[in-house]
Write an enzyme that holds these catalytic residues in place. Structure first.
Site, PDB file in Angstrom:
ATOM      1  N   LEU A  52       0.845  -1.196   0.000  1.00  0.00           N
ATOM      2  CA  LEU A  52       0.000   0.000   0.000  1.00  0.00           C
ATOM      3  C   LEU A  52       0.880   1.247   0.000  1.00  0.00           C
ATOM      4  O   LEU A  52       1.635   1.482   0.932  1.00  0.00           O
ATOM      5  CB  LEU A  52      -0.911   0.008   1.229  1.00  0.00           C
ATOM      6  CG  LEU A  52      -1.770  -1.244   1.413  1.00  0.00           C
ATOM      7  CD1 LEU A  52      -2.733  -1.047   2.583  1.00  0.00           C
ATOM      8  CD2 LEU A  52      -2.526  -1.592   0.133  1.00  0.00           C
ATOM      9  N   GLN A  88      -5.090   3.760  -7.205  1.00  0.00           N
ATOM     10  CA  GLN A  88      -6.197   4.095  -6.306  1.00  0.00           C
ATOM     11  C   GLN A  88      -6.342   5.618  -6.397  1.00  0.00           C
ATOM     12  O   GLN A  88      -5.632   6.364  -5.734  1.00  0.00           O
ATOM     13  CB  GLN A  88      -5.871   3.657  -4.868  1.00  0.00           C
ATOM     14  CG  GLN A  88      -7.022   3.886  -3.907  1.00  0.00           C
ATOM     15  CD  GLN A  88      -6.600   3.785  -2.447  1.00  0.00           C
ATOM     16  OE1 GLN A  88      -5.436   3.971  -2.106  1.00  0.00           O
ATOM     17  NE2 GLN A  88      -7.554   3.486  -1.579  1.00  0.00           N
ATOM     18  N   GLU A 127      -8.499   1.439  15.491  1.00  0.00           N
ATOM     19  CA  GLU A 127      -7.638   2.606  15.288  1.00  0.00           C
ATOM     20  C   GLU A 127      -7.673   3.481  16.535  1.00  0.00           C
ATOM     21  O   GLU A 127      -8.705   3.560  17.207  1.00  0.00           O
ATOM     22  CB  GLU A 127      -8.121   3.404  14.066  1.00  0.00           C
ATOM     23  CG  GLU A 127      -7.944   2.681  12.754  1.00  0.00           C
ATOM     24  CD  GLU A 127      -6.518   2.193  12.564  1.00  0.00           C
ATOM     25  OE1 GLU A 127      -5.619   3.039  12.413  1.00  0.00           O
ATOM     26  OE2 GLU A 127      -6.292   0.966  12.596  1.00  0.00           O
ATOM     27  N   ARG A 135       2.323  14.745   6.644  1.00  0.00           N
ATOM     28  CA  ARG A 135       3.215  15.316   7.663  1.00  0.00           C
ATOM     29  C   ARG A 135       4.687  15.326   7.247  1.00  0.00           C
ATOM     30  O   ARG A 135       5.519  15.912   7.923  1.00  0.00           O
ATOM     31  CB  ARG A 135       3.024  14.574   8.995  1.00  0.00           C
ATOM     32  CG  ARG A 135       1.778  15.044   9.745  1.00  0.00           C
ATOM     33  CD  ARG A 135       1.561  14.248  11.002  1.00  0.00           C
ATOM     34  NE  ARG A 135       1.020  12.921  10.711  1.00  0.00           N
ATOM     35  CZ  ARG A 135       0.985  11.915  11.573  1.00  0.00           C
ATOM     36  NH1 ARG A 135       1.471  12.073  12.780  1.00  0.00           N
ATOM     37  NH2 ARG A 135       0.469  10.753  11.222  1.00  0.00           N
ATOM     38  N   ASN A 190      54.364   8.117 -13.980  1.00  0.00           N
ATOM     39  CA  ASN A 190      54.235   9.097 -12.907  1.00  0.00           C
ATOM     40  C   ASN A 190      53.816  10.443 -13.492  1.00  0.00           C
ATOM     41  O   ASN A 190      54.501  10.985 -14.360  1.00  0.00           O
ATOM     42  CB  ASN A 190      55.559   9.248 -12.159  1.00  0.00           C
ATOM     43  CG  ASN A 190      55.349   9.966 -10.834  1.00  0.00           C
ATOM     44  OD1 ASN A 190      54.986   9.349  -9.828  1.00  0.00           O
ATOM     45  ND2 ASN A 190      55.533  11.274 -10.846  1.00  0.00           N
ATOM     46  N   ARG A 219      35.699  10.988 -10.079  1.00  0.00           N
ATOM     47  CA  ARG A 219      34.401  11.174 -10.737  1.00  0.00           C
ATOM     48  C   ARG A 219      34.080   9.975 -11.629  1.00  0.00           C
ATOM     49  O   ARG A 219      34.913   9.078 -11.810  1.00  0.00           O
ATOM     50  CB  ARG A 219      34.420  12.498 -11.497  1.00  0.00           C
ATOM     51  CG  ARG A 219      34.490  13.695 -10.534  1.00  0.00           C
ATOM     52  CD  ARG A 219      34.768  14.986 -11.253  1.00  0.00           C
ATOM     53  NE  ARG A 219      33.845  15.195 -12.354  1.00  0.00           N
ATOM     54  CZ  ARG A 219      34.063  16.038 -13.364  1.00  0.00           C
ATOM     55  NH1 ARG A 219      35.186  16.744 -13.413  1.00  0.00           N
ATOM     56  NH2 ARG A 219      33.171  16.162 -14.321  1.00  0.00           N
ATOM     57  N   GLY A 266      -0.936   6.695  -0.276  1.00  0.00           N
ATOM     58  CA  GLY A 266      -1.140   7.862   0.585  1.00  0.00           C
ATOM     59  C   GLY A 266      -0.126   8.962   0.313  1.00  0.00           C
ATOM     60  O   GLY A 266       0.936   8.736  -0.277  1.00  0.00           O
ATOM     61  N   THR A 276      -7.282   1.914   3.662  1.00  0.00           N
ATOM     62  CA  THR A 276      -6.424   0.763   3.369  1.00  0.00           C
ATOM     63  C   THR A 276      -7.226  -0.425   2.844  1.00  0.00           C
ATOM     64  O   THR A 276      -6.735  -1.195   2.014  1.00  0.00           O
ATOM     65  CB  THR A 276      -5.626   0.355   4.621  1.00  0.00           C
ATOM     66  OG1 THR A 276      -6.527   0.285   5.744  1.00  0.00           O
ATOM     67  CG2 THR A 276      -4.538   1.367   4.950  1.00  0.00           C
ATOM     68  N   TYR A 288      44.553  17.561 -12.416  1.00  0.00           N
ATOM     69  CA  TYR A 288      43.267  17.167 -12.971  1.00  0.00           C
ATOM     70  C   TYR A 288      43.532  16.250 -14.164  1.00  0.00           C
ATOM     71  O   TYR A 288      44.195  16.648 -15.123  1.00  0.00           O
ATOM     72  CB  TYR A 288      42.457  18.391 -13.432  1.00  0.00           C
ATOM     73  CG  TYR A 288      41.250  17.969 -14.243  1.00  0.00           C
ATOM     74  CD1 TYR A 288      40.231  17.236 -13.652  1.00  0.00           C
ATOM     75  CD2 TYR A 288      41.151  18.261 -15.602  1.00  0.00           C
ATOM     76  CE1 TYR A 288      39.138  16.803 -14.390  1.00  0.00           C
ATOM     77  CE2 TYR A 288      40.056  17.836 -16.346  1.00  0.00           C
ATOM     78  CZ  TYR A 288      39.063  17.107 -15.734  1.00  0.00           C
ATOM     79  OH  TYR A 288      37.990  16.671 -16.465  1.00  0.00           O
TER      80      TYR A 288
HETATM   81  C1  UD1 Z   1      -2.429   1.849   9.475  1.00  0.00           C
HETATM   82  C2  UD1 Z   1      -3.366   0.901  10.189  1.00  0.00           C
HETATM   83  C3  UD1 Z   1      -3.020   0.883  11.682  1.00  0.00           C
HETATM   84  C4  UD1 Z   1      -1.572   0.479  11.851  1.00  0.00           C
HETATM   85  C5  UD1 Z   1      -0.668   1.385  11.040  1.00  0.00           C
HETATM   86  C6  UD1 Z   1       0.752   0.839  11.065  1.00  0.00           C
HETATM   87  C7  UD1 Z   1      -5.480   1.001   8.973  1.00  0.00           C
HETATM   88  C8  UD1 Z   1      -6.868   1.512   8.983  1.00  0.00           C
HETATM   89  N1  UD1 Z   1      -4.736   1.326  10.011  1.00  0.00           N
HETATM   90  O1  UD1 Z   1      -2.681   3.125  10.013  1.00  0.00           O
HETATM   91  O2  UD1 Z   1      -3.845  -0.010  12.377  1.00  0.00           O
HETATM   92  O3  UD1 Z   1      -1.209   0.536  13.223  1.00  0.00           O
HETATM   93  O4  UD1 Z   1      -1.071   1.418   9.665  1.00  0.00           O
HETATM   94  O5  UD1 Z   1       1.630   1.700  10.414  1.00  0.00           O
HETATM   95  O6  UD1 Z   1      -5.093   0.318   8.068  1.00  0.00           O
HETATM   96  N2  UD1 Z   1      -2.750   3.797   1.960  1.00  0.00           N
HETATM   97  C9  UD1 Z   1      -3.211   3.608   0.680  1.00  0.00           C
HETATM   98  N3  UD1 Z   1      -4.478   3.997   0.371  1.00  0.00           N
HETATM   99  C10 UD1 Z   1      -5.302   4.546   1.283  1.00  0.00           C
HETATM  100  C11 UD1 Z   1      -4.824   4.730   2.598  1.00  0.00           C
HETATM  101  C12 UD1 Z   1      -3.535   4.344   2.904  1.00  0.00           C
HETATM  102  O7  UD1 Z   1      -2.506   3.099  -0.183  1.00  0.00           O
HETATM  103  O8  UD1 Z   1      -6.425   4.875   0.912  1.00  0.00           O
HETATM  104  C13 UD1 Z   1      -1.386   3.368   2.280  1.00  0.00           C
HETATM  105  C14 UD1 Z   1      -0.493   4.505   2.746  1.00  0.00           C
HETATM  106  O9  UD1 Z   1       0.210   5.078   1.664  1.00  0.00           O
HETATM  107  C15 UD1 Z   1       0.451   3.794   3.707  1.00  0.00           C
HETATM  108  C16 UD1 Z   1      -0.381   2.642   4.230  1.00  0.00           C
HETATM  109  O10 UD1 Z   1      -1.456   2.460   3.332  1.00  0.00           O
HETATM  110  O11 UD1 Z   1       1.581   3.273   3.047  1.00  0.00           O
HETATM  111  C17 UD1 Z   1      -0.918   2.933   5.612  1.00  0.00           C
HETATM  112  O12 UD1 Z   1      -1.730   4.067   5.551  1.00  0.00           O
HETATM  113  P1  UD1 Z   1      -1.702   5.162   6.692  1.00  0.00           P
HETATM  114  O13 UD1 Z   1      -2.636   6.231   6.347  1.00  0.00           O
HETATM  115  O14 UD1 Z   1      -0.311   5.525   7.005  1.00  0.00           O
HETATM  116  O15 UD1 Z   1      -2.352   4.304   7.878  1.00  0.00           O
HETATM  117  P2  UD1 Z   1      -2.128   4.503   9.395  1.00  0.00           P
HETATM  118  O16 UD1 Z   1      -3.010   5.583   9.856  1.00  0.00           O
HETATM  119  O17 UD1 Z   1      -0.691   4.618   9.673  1.00  0.00           O
END
Ligand code: UD1
Ligand code: CA
Length: 479
Positions: A8, A74, A156, A15, A378, A334, A11, A80, A367
């Site tokens: 995944l 996505q 969560e 931050r 040399n 280089r 996102g 997730t 150089y």
């Molecule tokens: C998620 C878990 C949480 C866990 C934590 C660990 C869920 C709901 N929660 O929370 O329980 O403790 O990871 O790090 O899963 N992403 C997508 N598409 C989306 C949302 C997220 O691809 O629609 C990807 C993000 O890029 C990331 C990963 O999924 O790589 C986790 O998403 P993030 O938003 O960081 O979830 P957390 O709030 O950290």
């Protein structure tokens, strides 16, 4: 058992406050998502990465660094669970085990992931989550167990009760699922939570409610489960990764004088009995052979260092440093610098796209660019290879056993034969035959008494007068 890995990575990582998507931030030789893919590599599974935020940038990075991985888009990050559903739709006929990995958990070890998948498969579980007890669970999903210790659901933090928030056992965002059970459960996800998203974590509660077997696999080292949300956390992960890499190197027989200031990418190899001095960075496809001493104050990028070589206070990019070579202090190699066995690149020397044969030395202030130099030659102090006309680059060829004097400039294209010499201060723009001495400079003439006439009464004029008077008084040695 067929295995499919879904990573995944859609996102934004708000931050991080970055134009670079979070999963592409670098961490000792790989992007965050690159580390996750490396941990999954031993599973030998078809791999799909879910991309979304700056999808093209992430897909381009994957095409370059992990070409076997497929991507699925996505377009909107609805959670997730939604991301995994999109991944399954993009793959046909997924069966067996589906491994889901968060793209921002880069310290996961391959062994931990392999153990999790094997435990999941041998238990015949519907779903297995990687859990860990952490000192500070803030922001993470909690594993909620019943009084018998069986997993009930994952909650969560923002949806958790005060009691649930007190739990320090967290969800690492690393899972194995039975494909059929996962697919069915995903159809039942709701968005009834604080973020209004489809949570993958809800799959666990749904499976438990149906009486399906779910498991928690605990990570022995909780730091493996750390994610990264901002750059301060990224720096903390980097320090942990540095320590892990350095410890493994030391255990394999590498001496590291100051592990806190030695930064070795995960992609680097260092052989036993090599020594890394303080403030050394080894990056990319760098390799250091046995017995070599690198540092202090050295950065090597995609550079190979041969056995017993010494590299001190130097910066090298795409260079090959041969066995028993000495580089530095204060040298810059280089791309395309190839230094043959027992060669030397000394102080304030820059080498670019040039090969030096065995035993050839460039000790001081030179150089060398776009050149081929033979063996045992040399290059004198302050030599320059003028390779660029302003429009084109040309090549200089220097033979073996050549001795060039101080301040020789080679104007390419030019060839110097074996055994030739140059005179100090020469500008060599014509070929030099083997064994010849090339002299290419104006002859010196001394204008006697010039200082007395042109600078009368100066300190220099007086000093000269005294020296000349003394010379006249002293009997000369020739008599
Ligand atoms: C998620 C878990 C949480 C866990 C934590 C660990 C869920 C709901 N929660 O929370 O329980 O403790 O990871 O790090 O899963 N992403 C997508 N598409 C989306 C949302 C997220 O691809 O629609 C990807 C993000 O890029 C990331 C990963 O999924 O790589 C986790 O998403 P993030 O938003 O960081 O979830 P957390 O709030 O950290
Ligand atoms: Ca996260």
């Amino acid at each position: 058992m067929t295995r499919t890995v879904i990573v995944l990575a859609a996102g934004e990582g708000k931050r991080m406050k970055s134009d670079l998507p979070k999963v592409l931030h670098p961490l000792l030789g790989r992007s965050l998502v690159g580390h996750v893919l490396a941990a999954a590599a031993p599973l030998d599974a078809q791999t799909l990465v879910v991309v979304g935020h700056r999808a093209e940038q992430v897909a381009a990075h994957l095409a370059e660094t992990a070409p076997a991985a497929r991507t699925a888009l996505q377009a909107q990050q609805n959670g997730t669970g939604h991301a995994v559903r999109i991944a399954l739709e993009a793959l046909d006929d997924v069966s067996g085990t589906v491994i889901v990995l968060n793209g921002d958990v880069p310290l996961l070890r391959e062994q931990t992931l392999t153990d999790l998948v094997e435990a999941h498969e041998s238990a015949g579980a519907a779903a297995t989550v990687l859990g860990a007890t952490v000192p500070d669970p803030v922001g993470l999903g909690r594993l909620i167990r019943d009084t018998d210790g069986a997993l009930v659901r994952i909650v969560e933090e923002r949806d958790a009760s005060a009691d649930e928030r007190a739990v320090r056992e967290i969800n690492a965002g690393i899972y194995a699922f039975d494909a059929a059970a996962l697919r069915l459960a995903l159809t039942k996800l709701t968005t009834q939570n604080d973020q209004g998203e489809e949570y993958l974590t809800d799959v666990f509660g749904l499976l438990v409610a149906e009486g399906a077997p779910v498991r928690v696999h605990l990570a022995a080292d909780h730091t493996e489960t750390l994610g990264c949300n901002d750059r301060a956390e990224l720096a903390a992960l980097r320090a942990l990764m540095r320590d892990r890499i350095n410890t493994a190197l030391m255990r394999s027989g590498v001496t590291i004088m100051d592990p806190a200031t030695t930064w070795v990418d995960a992609t680097v190899t260092v052989e036993r009995d090599a020594v890394l001095e303080p403030n050394t960075q080894l990056r990319g496809a760098t390799s250091v052979a046995t017995g070599a001493v690198v540092g202090p104050d050295v950065t090597l990028i995609d550079t190979s260092v041969g056995e017993q070589a010494q590299v001190v206070r130097a910066h090298a990019v795409q260079a090959q440093i041969g066995p028993n070579v000495s580089v530095g202090p204060y040298a810059y190699l280089r791309p395309g610098a190839v230094i043959g066995r027992k060669g030397k690149v000394g102080t304030f020397v820059e080498i670019k796209n040039a090969s030096l044969g065995e035993g050839t030395k460039v000790p001081h202030l030179s150089y060398v660019g776009d050149a081929t130099i033979g063996e045992q030659t040399n290059i004198g102090a302050g030599n320059l290879f003028a390779n660029y006309s302003g429009t084109t680059k040309s090549h200089t060829v220097i033979g073996s056993h050549v001795k060039t004097a101080c301040d020789t400039t080679f104007v390419a294209p030019v060839r110097v034969g074996d055994g030739a010499y140059t005179a100090a201060g020469s500008v060599v723009d014509k070929d030099v035959p083997p064994g010849a001495l090339a002299v290419a400079r104006a002859h010196q003439r001394n204008i006697e008494g010039w200082v007395r006439r042109a600078r009368p009464g100066s300190a220099g004029a007086e000093a000269a007068e005294q020296a000349l008077a003394q010379q006249r008084e002293l009997p000369t040695t020739e008599g």
